[in-house]
Design a protein around this motif. Structure first.
Motif, PDB file in Angstrom:
ATOM      1  N   UNK A  25       0.727  -1.461  -0.033  1.00  0.00           N
ATOM      2  CA  UNK A  25       0.118   0.002  -0.006  1.00  0.00           C
ATOM      3  C   UNK A  25       0.801   1.312  -0.015  1.00  0.00           C
ATOM      4  N   UNK A  26       1.910   1.276   0.777  1.00  0.00           N
ATOM      5  CA  UNK A  26       2.798   2.477   1.044  1.00  0.00           C
ATOM      6  C   UNK A  26       3.497   2.539  -0.343  1.00  0.00           C
ATOM      7  N   UNK A  27       4.001   1.407  -0.998  1.00  0.00           N
ATOM      8  CA  UNK A  27       4.742   1.802  -2.220  1.00  0.00           C
ATOM      9  C   UNK A  27       3.924   2.025  -3.278  1.00  0.00           C
ATOM     10  N   UNK A  28       2.489   1.563  -3.313  1.00  0.00           N
ATOM     11  CA  UNK A  28       1.794   1.958  -4.382  1.00  0.00           C
ATOM     12  C   UNK A  28       1.293   3.377  -4.367  1.00  0.00           C
ATOM     13  N   UNK A  29       1.417   4.036  -3.472  1.00  0.00           N
ATOM     14  CA  UNK A  29       1.311   5.411  -3.299  1.00  0.00           C
ATOM     15  C   UNK A  29       2.129   6.634  -4.066  1.00  0.00           C
ATOM     16  N   UNK A  30       3.325   5.726  -4.648  1.00  0.00           N
ATOM     17  CA  UNK A  30       4.192   6.612  -5.079  1.00  0.00           C
ATOM     18  C   UNK A  30       4.226   6.369  -6.587  1.00  0.00           C
ATOM     19  N   UNK A  31       3.402   5.619  -7.085  1.00  0.00           N
ATOM     20  CA  UNK A  31       3.330   5.208  -8.424  1.00  0.00           C
ATOM     21  C   UNK A  31       2.136   6.297  -9.101  1.00  0.00           C
ATOM     22  N   UNK A  32       2.434   6.775 -10.282  1.00  0.00           N
ATOM     23  CA  UNK A  32       1.610   7.675 -10.692  1.00  0.00           C
ATOM     24  C   UNK A  32       2.241   9.075 -11.480  1.00  0.00           C
ATOM     25  N   UNK A  33       1.500   9.827 -12.238  1.00  0.00           N
ATOM     26  CA  UNK A  33       2.014  11.052 -13.015  1.00  0.00           C
ATOM     27  C   UNK A  33       2.561  12.054 -12.088  1.00  0.00           C
ATOM     28  N   UNK A  34       1.934  12.350 -11.014  1.00  0.00           N
ATOM     29  CA  UNK A  34       2.622  13.138  -9.877  1.00  0.00           C
ATOM     30  C   UNK A  34       3.657  12.525  -8.935  1.00  0.00           C
ATOM     31  N   UNK A  35       4.736  13.270  -8.870  1.00  0.00           N
ATOM     32  CA  UNK A  35       5.864  12.633  -8.305  1.00  0.00           C
ATOM     33  C   UNK A  35       5.780  12.959  -6.793  1.00  0.00           C
ATOM     34  N   UNK A  36       5.254  11.903  -5.892  1.00  0.00           N
ATOM     35  CA  UNK A  36       5.224  11.995  -4.550  1.00  0.00           C
ATOM     36  C   UNK A  36       5.932  10.897  -3.744  1.00  0.00           C
ATOM     37  N   UNK A  37       7.144  11.563  -2.984  1.00  0.00           N
ATOM     38  CA  UNK A  37       7.841  10.756  -2.317  1.00  0.00           C
ATOM     39  C   UNK A  37       7.518   9.886  -1.269  1.00  0.00           C
ATOM     40  N   UNK A  38       8.174   8.963  -0.775  1.00  0.00           N
ATOM     41  CA  UNK A  38       7.592   8.060   0.499  1.00  0.00           C
ATOM     42  C   UNK A  38       7.787   9.078   1.442  1.00  0.00           C
ATOM     43  N   UNK A  39       8.542   9.934   1.828  1.00  0.00           N
ATOM     44  CA  UNK A  39       8.754  10.667   2.963  1.00  0.00           C
ATOM     45  C   UNK A  39       7.385  11.804   3.242  1.00  0.00           C
ATOM     46  N   UNK A  40       7.080  12.424   1.722  1.00  0.00           N
ATOM     47  CA  UNK A  40       5.999  12.968   1.790  1.00  0.00           C
ATOM     48  C   UNK A  40       4.706  12.336   2.066  1.00  0.00           C
ATOM     49  N   UNK A  41       4.753  11.090   1.624  1.00  0.00           N
ATOM     50  CA  UNK A  41       3.485  10.312   1.491  1.00  0.00           C
ATOM     51  C   UNK A  41       3.562  10.018   3.254  1.00  0.00           C
ATOM     52  N   UNK A  42       4.330   9.740   3.919  1.00  0.00           N
ATOM     53  CA  UNK A  42       4.567   9.607   5.190  1.00  0.00           C
ATOM     54  C   UNK A  42       3.830  10.721   5.959  1.00  0.00           C
ATOM     55  N   UNK A  43       4.398  11.843   5.776  1.00  0.00           N
ATOM     56  CA  UNK A  43       3.905  13.300   6.447  1.00  0.00           C
ATOM     57  C   UNK A  43       2.577  13.304   5.955  1.00  0.00           C
ATOM     58  N   UNK A  44       2.251  13.318   4.825  1.00  0.00           N
ATOM     59  CA  UNK A  44       0.652  13.707   4.469  1.00  0.00           C
ATOM     60  C   UNK A  44      -0.378  12.754   5.435  1.00  0.00           C
ATOM     61  N   UNK A  45       0.250  11.337   5.271  1.00  0.00           N
ATOM     62  CA  UNK A  45      -0.840  10.541   5.983  1.00  0.00           C
ATOM     63  C   UNK A  45      -0.802  10.756   7.458  1.00  0.00           C
ATOM     64  N   UNK A  46       0.485  10.889   8.083  1.00  0.00           N
ATOM     65  CA  UNK A  46       0.247  11.250   9.466  1.00  0.00           C
ATOM     66  C   UNK A  46      -0.582  12.456   9.861  1.00  0.00           C
ATOM     67  N   UNK A  47      -0.403  13.476   9.133  1.00  0.00           N
ATOM     68  CA  UNK A  47      -1.060  14.781   9.209  1.00  0.00           C
ATOM     69  C   UNK A  47      -2.737  14.558   9.342  1.00  0.00           C
ATOM     70  N   UNK A  48      -3.280  13.366   8.998  1.00  0.00           N
ATOM     71  CA  UNK A  48      -4.615  13.330   9.279  1.00  0.00           C
ATOM     72  C   UNK A  48      -4.834  12.244  10.098  1.00  0.00           C
ATOM     73  N   UNK A  49      -3.878  11.836  11.123  1.00  0.00           N
ATOM     74  CA  UNK A  49      -3.940  10.969  12.124  1.00  0.00           C
ATOM     75  C   UNK A  49      -4.091  11.960  13.476  1.00  0.00           C
ATOM     76  N   UNK A  50      -5.189  11.854  14.291  1.00  0.00           N
ATOM     77  CA  UNK A  50      -5.168  12.364  15.442  1.00  0.00           C
ATOM     78  C   UNK A  50      -4.135  12.445  16.406  1.00  0.00           C
TER      79      UNK A  50
END
Length: 350
Positions: A25-50
């Motif tokens: 799931x984590x790796x799949x978030x990095x594939x796509x037209x827009x370039x989003x790094x693993x670090x950015x993925x982690x930060x964005x996800x954690x920003x939505x966790x209370x």
């Protein structure tokens, strides 16, 4: 070794499977037209966790990256995982009930019923919505339910439902509805591409609403079918043997058919028709872990989710910015893998 003796081993494998699913799931978030790094993925996800979000800063991360990850990629990945798990579990239960290795989630004509419902909506109602739900999805769900109802009642003899008659009724109705769909496409050529793309399966319109609705249906249903895993094991001995061991065969069939139909109808309504997942994954698990449904059902859910997430990631990332229907990817990658497993199994027999 018995199931009880192997239980600790299966638990460890299951935990490993959950961990691998999380990594995929984590790796799949990095594939796509827009370039989003693993670090950015982690930060964005954690920003939505209370609580945790108080210590997370999104400085330097584009707002568009946040929207793409939270509103497009994550719901799509979770929806693919739920669909893969549901189709795999339904395939396992049907193969147990029918005692037919070729049984898959669409064997009772559910796919054709859903496709006909969706086709009628595409031709006559276009992109209308009903209480925020797409009429295409709603029509596909209703079409799948009605088709299964007809198949079941055609095959039913009193209180009994002969398996062979049920399968034949499903196949016959499947051909009839497919012919009607082809006829409608012939007279409505402007909608052919849209109809064909829908029937090949896609998660391009996935949203959190779809994930929530499908979770409400599939998660309890998978747990329900898992509770009947021992009964499905006994069914492999034959219906007469199952009755002699105290199994109410007709009631078991009804429960499995109703729950499985709801799952498949819900799945098809949000993703279209995605073939081979419910056929390939259960067989792959059996070849590796054996035929015990107490193992096959939970493992099919986990590895079915993995398989479809990987296939969908390839479908949306192989030729950006275009997208390939995920049903094509499941066939291209799933069938050769399945043939390879069959070849290995054949060598063991020889």
């Amino acid at each position: 070794m018995t199931f009880i003796e192997k239980k600790p081993f299966y638990r460890r494998i299951f935990v490993v499977g959950i961990f691998l699913l999380f990594i995929i799931i984590i790796l799949a978030t990095n594939f796509g037209v827009a370039n989003i790094s693993l670090k950015q993925t982690a930060l964005i996800t954690m920003s939505r966790i209370p609580i945790v979000n108080k210590f997370v800063s999104l400085d330097g991360i584009k707002y568009t990256s946040v929207i793409i990850l939270l509103n497009l990629r994550l719901p799509r990945i979770f929806l693919a995982g739920l669909v893969g798990a549901a189709l795999s579990v339904v395939g396992t239960s049907y193969q147990g009930i029918f005692k037919n290795p070729m049984a898959d989630p669409f064997i009772l004509g559910v796919s054709s019923g859903a496709a006909l419902g969706a086709t009628i909506t595409m031709v006559f109602l276009k992109e209308t919505h009903f209480f925020g739900i797409s009429m295409i999805s709603l029509s596909a769900f209703v079409g799948a339910i009605i088709t299964t109802f007809f198949v079941y009642n055609i095959a039913r003899v009193g209180t009994k439902v002969p398996v062979v008659t049920l399968l034949l009724a499903g196949v016959a109705l499947n051909y009839l509805l497919s012919a009607i769909i082809s006829l409608m496409m012939t007279f409505n050529r402007d909608n052919i591409e849209k109809i064909v793309m829908w029937t090949m399966g896609s998660f391009s319109t996935a949203g959190w609403g779809d994930v929530i609705l499908l979770s409400i249906v599939t998660v309890p249903s998978i747990l329900f079918i898992s509770a009947f895993s021992k009964d499905l094991n006994i069914m492999l001995l034959g219906e007469d043997s199952a009755r002699s061991l105290g199994i109410d065969v007709n009631e078991l069939k009804k429960y499995i058919f109703v729950i499985s139909t709801l799952m498949v109808a819900a799945v098809v309504s949000v993703s279209g028709i995605i073939g081979f997942v419910g056929l390939i994954v259960p067989h792959a698990i059996r070849m590796i872990c054996g035929p015990d449904n107490r193992v096959v059902i939970p493992f099919s859910a986990i590895f079915g989710a993995m398989f479809l997430i990987i296939c969908d990631t390839i479908a949306r990332g192989i030729l950006p910015p275009s997208e390939i229907p995920v049903g094509i990817i499941t066939s291209i990658f799933g069938v050769p893998f399945f043939i390879f497993l069959l070849y290995k199994a054949k060598k063991k027999v020889i």
